[in-house]
Design a protein around this motif. Sequence first.
Motif, PDB file in Angstrom:
ATOM      1  N   ARG A  41     -10.598   8.821  -0.656  1.00  0.00           N
ATOM      2  CA  ARG A  41      -9.822   9.320  -1.793  1.00  0.00           C
ATOM      3  C   ARG A  41      -8.311   9.255  -1.537  1.00  0.00           C
ATOM      4  O   ARG A  41      -7.522   9.510  -2.421  1.00  0.00           O
ATOM      5  N   TYR A  42      -7.916   8.936  -0.324  1.00  0.00           N
ATOM      6  CA  TYR A  42      -6.503   8.784   0.026  1.00  0.00           C
ATOM      7  C   TYR A  42      -6.288   7.333   0.456  1.00  0.00           C
ATOM      8  O   TYR A  42      -6.922   6.856   1.398  1.00  0.00           O
ATOM      9  N   PHE A  43      -5.420   6.639  -0.265  1.00  0.00           N
ATOM     10  CA  PHE A  43      -5.189   5.217  -0.016  1.00  0.00           C
ATOM     11  C   PHE A  43      -3.741   4.998   0.400  1.00  0.00           C
ATOM     12  O   PHE A  43      -2.820   5.544  -0.205  1.00  0.00           O
ATOM     13  N   ASP A  44      -3.565   4.187   1.414  1.00  0.00           N
ATOM     14  CA  ASP A  44      -2.258   3.870   1.976  1.00  0.00           C
ATOM     15  C   ASP A  44      -1.954   2.409   1.649  1.00  0.00           C
ATOM     16  O   ASP A  44      -2.570   1.504   2.212  1.00  0.00           O
ATOM     17  N   PHE A  45      -1.051   2.176   0.712  1.00  0.00           N
ATOM     18  CA  PHE A  45      -0.718   0.816   0.276  1.00  0.00           C
ATOM     19  C   PHE A  45       0.605   0.384   0.894  1.00  0.00           C
ATOM     20  O   PHE A  45       1.603   1.090   0.780  1.00  0.00           O
ATOM     21  N   ARG A  46       0.616  -0.773   1.527  1.00  0.00           N
ATOM     22  CA  ARG A  46       1.838  -1.332   2.120  1.00  0.00           C
ATOM     23  C   ARG A  46       2.260  -2.535   1.296  1.00  0.00           C
ATOM     24  O   ARG A  46       1.470  -3.458   1.096  1.00  0.00           O
ATOM     25  N   VAL A  47       3.471  -2.491   0.787  1.00  0.00           N
ATOM     26  CA  VAL A  47       3.978  -3.589  -0.036  1.00  0.00           C
ATOM     27  C   VAL A  47       5.384  -3.970   0.410  1.00  0.00           C
ATOM     28  O   VAL A  47       6.094  -3.187   1.026  1.00  0.00           O
ATOM     29  N   ARG A  48       5.744  -5.188   0.106  1.00  0.00           N
ATOM     30  CA  ARG A  48       7.117  -5.656   0.267  1.00  0.00           C
ATOM     31  C   ARG A  48       7.472  -6.382  -1.014  1.00  0.00           C
ATOM     32  O   ARG A  48       6.589  -6.734  -1.793  1.00  0.00           O
ATOM     33  N   PHE A  49       8.731  -6.591  -1.222  1.00  0.00           N
ATOM     34  CA  PHE A  49       9.169  -7.271  -2.436  1.00  0.00           C
ATOM     35  C   PHE A  49       9.666  -8.665  -2.102  1.00  0.00           C
ATOM     36  O   PHE A  49      10.455  -8.856  -1.186  1.00  0.00           O
ATOM     37  N   LYS A  50       9.165  -9.632  -2.851  1.00  0.00           N
ATOM     38  CA  LYS A  50       9.538 -11.031  -2.710  1.00  0.00           C
ATOM     39  C   LYS A  50       9.878 -11.518  -4.109  1.00  0.00           C
ATOM     40  O   LYS A  50       9.040 -11.455  -5.006  1.00  0.00           O
ATOM     41  N   ASP A  51      11.112 -11.969  -4.309  1.00  0.00           N
ATOM     42  CA  ASP A  51      11.575 -12.383  -5.642  1.00  0.00           C
ATOM     43  C   ASP A  51      11.361 -11.276  -6.669  1.00  0.00           C
ATOM     44  O   ASP A  51      10.898 -11.518  -7.778  1.00  0.00           O
ATOM     45  N   ASP A  52      11.666 -10.045  -6.277  1.00  0.00           N
ATOM     46  CA  ASP A  52      11.556  -8.858  -7.129  1.00  0.00           C
ATOM     47  C   ASP A  52      10.129  -8.551  -7.579  1.00  0.00           C
ATOM     48  O   ASP A  52       9.919  -7.806  -8.530  1.00  0.00           O
ATOM     49  N   GLN A  53       9.134  -9.107  -6.903  1.00  0.00           N
ATOM     50  CA  GLN A  53       7.730  -8.842  -7.210  1.00  0.00           C
ATOM     51  C   GLN A  53       7.078  -8.190  -5.985  1.00  0.00           C
ATOM     52  O   GLN A  53       7.319  -8.616  -4.860  1.00  0.00           O
ATOM     53  N   PRO A  54       6.244  -7.163  -6.192  1.00  0.00           N
ATOM     54  CA  PRO A  54       5.570  -6.548  -5.046  1.00  0.00           C
ATOM     55  C   PRO A  54       4.494  -7.468  -4.472  1.00  0.00           C
ATOM     56  O   PRO A  54       3.746  -8.105  -5.205  1.00  0.00           O
ATOM     57  N   VAL A  55       4.460  -7.545  -3.153  1.00  0.00           N
ATOM     58  CA  VAL A  55       3.475  -8.351  -2.432  1.00  0.00           C
ATOM     59  C   VAL A  55       2.757  -7.425  -1.458  1.00  0.00           C
ATOM     60  O   VAL A  55       3.401  -6.663  -0.728  1.00  0.00           O
ATOM     61  N   ILE A  56       1.451  -7.488  -1.451  1.00  0.00           N
ATOM     62  CA  ILE A  56       0.659  -6.690  -0.515  1.00  0.00           C
ATOM     63  C   ILE A  56       0.844  -7.287   0.877  1.00  0.00           C
ATOM     64  O   ILE A  56       0.628  -8.475   1.083  1.00  0.00           O
TER      65      ILE A  56
END
Length: 90
Positions: A41-56
């Motif tokens: 029930r607890y999710f840890d999402f890691r994202v970065r931004f590439k060309d202003d779009q979120p990337v997992i």
Amino acid sequence: MLGSHNSLTGLPCRKWWMYLINWAAKCQSEPPVKQFHLGVRYFDFRVRFKDDQPVIAHGLIEYRGNIDREVATLNYLAKHYNTRIYLRFV
């Protein structure tokens, strides 16, 4: 409450060479929907931004998937099963 670290690392890698070092970044073997059905029930999402779009991503590795779709799917499941989920974005 069950939680998962780097919850989206169960998704496929975006590029072939990323599979070569994925062992160092992969923390989950299942996608978030399966994790939900297993009780997470607890999710840890890691994202970065590439060309202003979120990337997992986790470290050098990027994963196929759409962060908006993953959030919407988990939100739907939480409403359908009348439960709460917690999302952490890093």
